[in-house]
Design a protein around this motif. Structure first.
Motif, mmCIF file in Angstrom:
data_model
loop_
_atom_site.group_PDB
_atom_site.id
_atom_site.type_symbol
_atom_site.label_atom_id
_atom_site.label_comp_id
_atom_site.label_asym_id
_atom_site.label_seq_id
_atom_site.Cartn_x
_atom_site.Cartn_y
_atom_site.Cartn_z
ATOM 1 N N PHE A 157 -3.347 -17.247 12.021
ATOM 2 C CA PHE A 157 -2.526 -17.516 13.433
ATOM 3 C C PHE A 157 -1.807 -16.393 13.895
ATOM 4 O O PHE A 157 -1.983 -15.704 14.874
ATOM 5 C CB PHE A 157 -1.471 -18.698 13.188
ATOM 6 C CG PHE A 157 -0.782 -18.962 14.517
ATOM 7 C CD1 PHE A 157 -1.296 -19.819 15.488
ATOM 8 C CD2 PHE A 157 0.505 -18.435 14.663
ATOM 9 C CE1 PHE A 157 -0.569 -20.194 16.558
ATOM 10 C CE2 PHE A 157 1.155 -18.516 15.939
ATOM 11 C CZ PHE A 157 0.581 -19.523 16.732
ATOM 12 N N TRP A 158 -1.187 -15.561 13.252
ATOM 13 C CA TRP A 158 -0.321 -14.519 13.649
ATOM 14 C C TRP A 158 -1.189 -13.283 13.827
ATOM 15 O O TRP A 158 -0.798 -12.620 14.690
ATOM 16 C CB TRP A 158 0.834 -14.199 12.712
ATOM 17 C CG TRP A 158 2.155 -15.175 12.833
ATOM 18 C CD1 TRP A 158 2.386 -16.131 12.234
ATOM 19 C CD2 TRP A 158 2.760 -15.645 14.019
ATOM 20 N NE1 TRP A 158 3.239 -17.116 12.614
ATOM 21 C CE2 TRP A 158 3.722 -16.551 13.916
ATOM 22 C CE3 TRP A 158 2.903 -14.625 15.371
ATOM 23 C CZ2 TRP A 158 4.650 -17.091 15.039
ATOM 24 C CZ3 TRP A 158 3.825 -15.026 16.241
ATOM 25 C CH2 TRP A 158 4.578 -16.260 16.009
ATOM 26 N N ALA A 181 -4.235 -13.574 14.808
ATOM 27 C CA ALA A 181 -4.897 -13.596 16.324
ATOM 28 C C ALA A 181 -3.872 -13.471 17.234
ATOM 29 O O ALA A 181 -4.294 -12.835 18.519
ATOM 30 C CB ALA A 181 -5.432 -15.092 16.403
ATOM 31 N N PHE A 182 -2.741 -13.884 17.055
ATOM 32 C CA PHE A 182 -1.513 -13.713 18.239
ATOM 33 C C PHE A 182 -1.547 -11.995 18.449
ATOM 34 O O PHE A 182 -1.407 -11.780 19.489
ATOM 35 C CB PHE A 182 -0.179 -14.053 17.646
ATOM 36 C CG PHE A 182 0.848 -13.977 18.350
ATOM 37 C CD1 PHE A 182 1.386 -14.447 19.454
ATOM 38 C CD2 PHE A 182 1.769 -12.728 18.167
ATOM 39 C CE1 PHE A 182 2.471 -14.482 20.298
ATOM 40 C CE2 PHE A 182 2.982 -12.338 19.222
ATOM 41 C CZ PHE A 182 3.161 -13.130 19.932
ATOM 42 N N LYS A 207 -3.317 -11.595 21.973
ATOM 43 C CA LYS A 207 -1.997 -11.895 22.745
ATOM 44 C C LYS A 207 -1.059 -10.564 22.864
ATOM 45 O O LYS A 207 -1.142 -10.148 24.172
ATOM 46 C CB LYS A 207 -1.523 -13.066 22.562
ATOM 47 C CG LYS A 207 -0.343 -13.612 23.590
ATOM 48 C CD LYS A 207 0.093 -14.905 23.138
ATOM 49 C CE LYS A 207 1.421 -15.112 24.054
ATOM 50 N NZ LYS A 207 1.238 -15.277 25.521
ATOM 51 N N GLN A 233 8.979 -12.580 18.753
ATOM 52 C CA GLN A 233 8.450 -13.688 18.074
ATOM 53 C C GLN A 233 7.863 -13.142 16.965
ATOM 54 O O GLN A 233 7.873 -13.967 15.678
ATOM 55 C CB GLN A 233 7.185 -13.926 18.989
ATOM 56 C CG GLN A 233 7.588 -14.746 20.180
ATOM 57 C CD GLN A 233 6.799 -15.127 21.363
ATOM 58 O OE1 GLN A 233 5.843 -14.344 21.589
ATOM 59 N NE2 GLN A 233 6.977 -16.371 21.749
ATOM 60 N N ILE A 285 4.700 -21.296 20.133
ATOM 61 C CA ILE A 285 4.123 -20.167 20.768
ATOM 62 C C ILE A 285 3.152 -20.279 22.003
ATOM 63 O O ILE A 285 3.139 -19.981 23.073
ATOM 64 C CB ILE A 285 3.330 -19.324 19.633
ATOM 65 C CG1 ILE A 285 4.319 -18.603 18.869
ATOM 66 C CG2 ILE A 285 2.499 -18.076 20.499
ATOM 67 C CD1 ILE A 285 5.366 -17.811 18.966
ATOM 68 N N TYR A 286 2.139 -21.142 21.730
ATOM 69 C CA TYR A 286 1.372 -21.685 22.991
ATOM 70 C C TYR A 286 1.295 -23.036 23.366
ATOM 71 O O TYR A 286 0.919 -23.109 24.575
ATOM 72 C CB TYR A 286 -0.104 -21.617 22.519
ATOM 73 C CG TYR A 286 -0.605 -20.234 21.699
ATOM 74 C CD1 TYR A 286 -0.766 -19.195 22.373
ATOM 75 C CD2 TYR A 286 -0.804 -20.002 20.343
ATOM 76 C CE1 TYR A 286 -1.091 -17.732 21.908
ATOM 77 C CE2 TYR A 286 -1.242 -18.762 19.829
ATOM 78 C CZ TYR A 286 -1.404 -17.599 20.626
ATOM 79 O OH TYR A 286 -1.597 -16.549 20.132
ATOM 80 N N ASN A 337 -8.377 -22.160 13.339
ATOM 81 C CA ASN A 337 -7.721 -21.852 12.380
ATOM 82 C C ASN A 337 -7.527 -23.294 11.530
ATOM 83 O O ASN A 337 -7.395 -23.253 10.499
ATOM 84 C CB ASN A 337 -6.339 -21.559 13.156
ATOM 85 C CG ASN A 337 -5.488 -20.702 11.783
ATOM 86 O OD1 ASN A 337 -5.856 -20.454 10.811
ATOM 87 N ND2 ASN A 337 -4.122 -20.552 12.148
ATOM 88 N N TYR A 381 -13.318 -15.836 22.425
ATOM 89 C CA TYR A 381 -12.641 -14.826 23.143
ATOM 90 C C TYR A 381 -13.373 -14.219 24.094
ATOM 91 O O TYR A 381 -12.935 -13.169 24.959
ATOM 92 C CB TYR A 381 -11.812 -13.959 22.243
ATOM 93 C CG TYR A 381 -10.824 -14.692 21.242
ATOM 94 C CD1 TYR A 381 -9.594 -14.974 21.693
ATOM 95 C CD2 TYR A 381 -11.103 -14.996 19.883
ATOM 96 C CE1 TYR A 381 -8.756 -15.577 21.117
ATOM 97 C CE2 TYR A 381 -10.277 -15.615 19.224
ATOM 98 C CZ TYR A 381 -9.155 -15.859 19.606
ATOM 99 O OH TYR A 381 -8.146 -16.490 18.941
#
Lengths: 234, 234
Positions: free
Chosen positions: A101-102, A104-105, A109, A139, B53-54, B72, B108
């Motif tokens: 998750f992080w 991909a962040f 992002k 974050q 976050i999202y 994920n 993506y």
């Protein structure tokens, strides 16, 4: 690693995402042939053939089979050489989900926001973009505290997937700090990430494969000078 | 699955990415509580807390621990319930890398291009965007032929990670085909993906959890009417 294995990495010396593959290969003690690509003049036939969709580095070629996209490469290395060296992803599915998750962040992002803010010519867009980048860092600081639980790295006592993902950008950030005085990691706002960054950059595996901050700063300065001169000619 | 396990899925009935989580849970025969979110009026406290976050669906909450981002979630489900049901990701690292590469391409690159082309008001941007989308479909057709090697699915004889990733958008594509006559999968240009799409949509697991194409088409029509009426008022 079997005698007949052939591992090749296509990269550029300054690329943060190529560094990810280099760190993973070193963690697993894999011998490989490194091929430096010149993305500015002409990409090699091997690169174009191996990554026809993005035509980007890094590409890992293992026994003639290409793997593209840096995090994908790191997972591939972790799974292929799972019995040599430390495991890069955590073992528990929930910890793996957090790492993915992080990561991909960071890749979809945070870093795109950073790149856009750096590239844009509009001062307004730059300011707005850098705010988003700084918010992202806060974050990530929070995520680090939650995930590392007092240990030095996201992965615990040693570097792992998320460390490699975010850490690969540290050389670039430090080089820009040198060049522009731009300071994204701040001892007051992100004390834990600051400590983590020092630990990451002084990690033996990382030091062995990371490009020198000064050299990257010089390279960025040259790129900028070229861009300015091209803009003033047009 | 242990008696004490608590699995909750936050979603919306029409969302392609929520469908991914539903398919994965059904493949693994996991009982769960489904919570429908209303993203148009107000998001639940649970959603905001679970995905700060999202603030998006799907979120899977397993024993009070939230996992976000649909692919994920699918990997988490595959790894957590690895002994129940078929494995969703292939077992060989290279096949896993291919599945992850093409899934990232869908999420993506291809889908963002599609969404941007659908949303834009500029006819020029729409045309250019739809060309990119169609080119992406051709690349996916090629990937399907290479990966499936004559089998009905990307994963082989049964659906897997990449099937779920791309297949989750089929209801939306078919609904738009109904509403607008827009046909992205074409028997001449993408014959293999056309056959794959039919197979996917008639797969028993998928049929059990996918929303009806007519209902989604109606919903899209309503959304569009609302957007038009809002635009004509402003």
């Amino acid at each position: 690693m079997g005698e007949s294995e052939e591992v090749k990495l296509l990269g550029t010396w300054y690329s943060p995402v190529v560094l990810r593959a280099k760190i993973a290969l070193r963690l697993k003690s894999i011998d490989y042939v490194y091929v430096e690509e010149d993305l500015f003049s002409s990409k090699s036939e091997l690169l174009l053939k191996s990554n026809p969709i993005y035509k980007k580095v890094p590409v890992l070629i293992h026994n003639n089979k290409p793997v593209s996209e840096s995090l994908n490469i790191v997972e591939y290395i972790d799974e292929t050489w799972n019995s040599s060296g430390p495991s890069i992803l955590p073992s528990h599915p929930y910890d793996r989900a957090l790492a993915r998750f992080w990561s991909a962040f960071v890749d979809y992002k945070w870093f795109p926001a950073f790149r856009a803010a750096v590239i844009t010519k509009s001062e307004d867009a730059k300011e707005k973009g850098m705010k988003e980048v700084e918010e992202g860092i806060l974050q990530l600081e929070e995520a680090f505290v939650a995930i590392s639980k007092g240990k030095p790295f996201f992965r615990g006592e040693a570097i792992g997937f998320m460390d490699i993902c975010l850490g690969s950008f540290l050389v670039l950030l430090k080089a820009r700090e040198k060049l522009k005085g731009e300071k994204l990691l701040d001892e007051l706002k992100t004390p834990s990430l600051c400590k983590w960054a020092d630990k990451f950059l002084s990690d033996e595996t990382v030091r062995n494969v990371a490009p020198e901050i000064d050299k990257v700063a010089e390279f960025l300065g040259e790129l900028e000078a070229k861009a300015h001169s091209a803009a003033s000619k047009s």
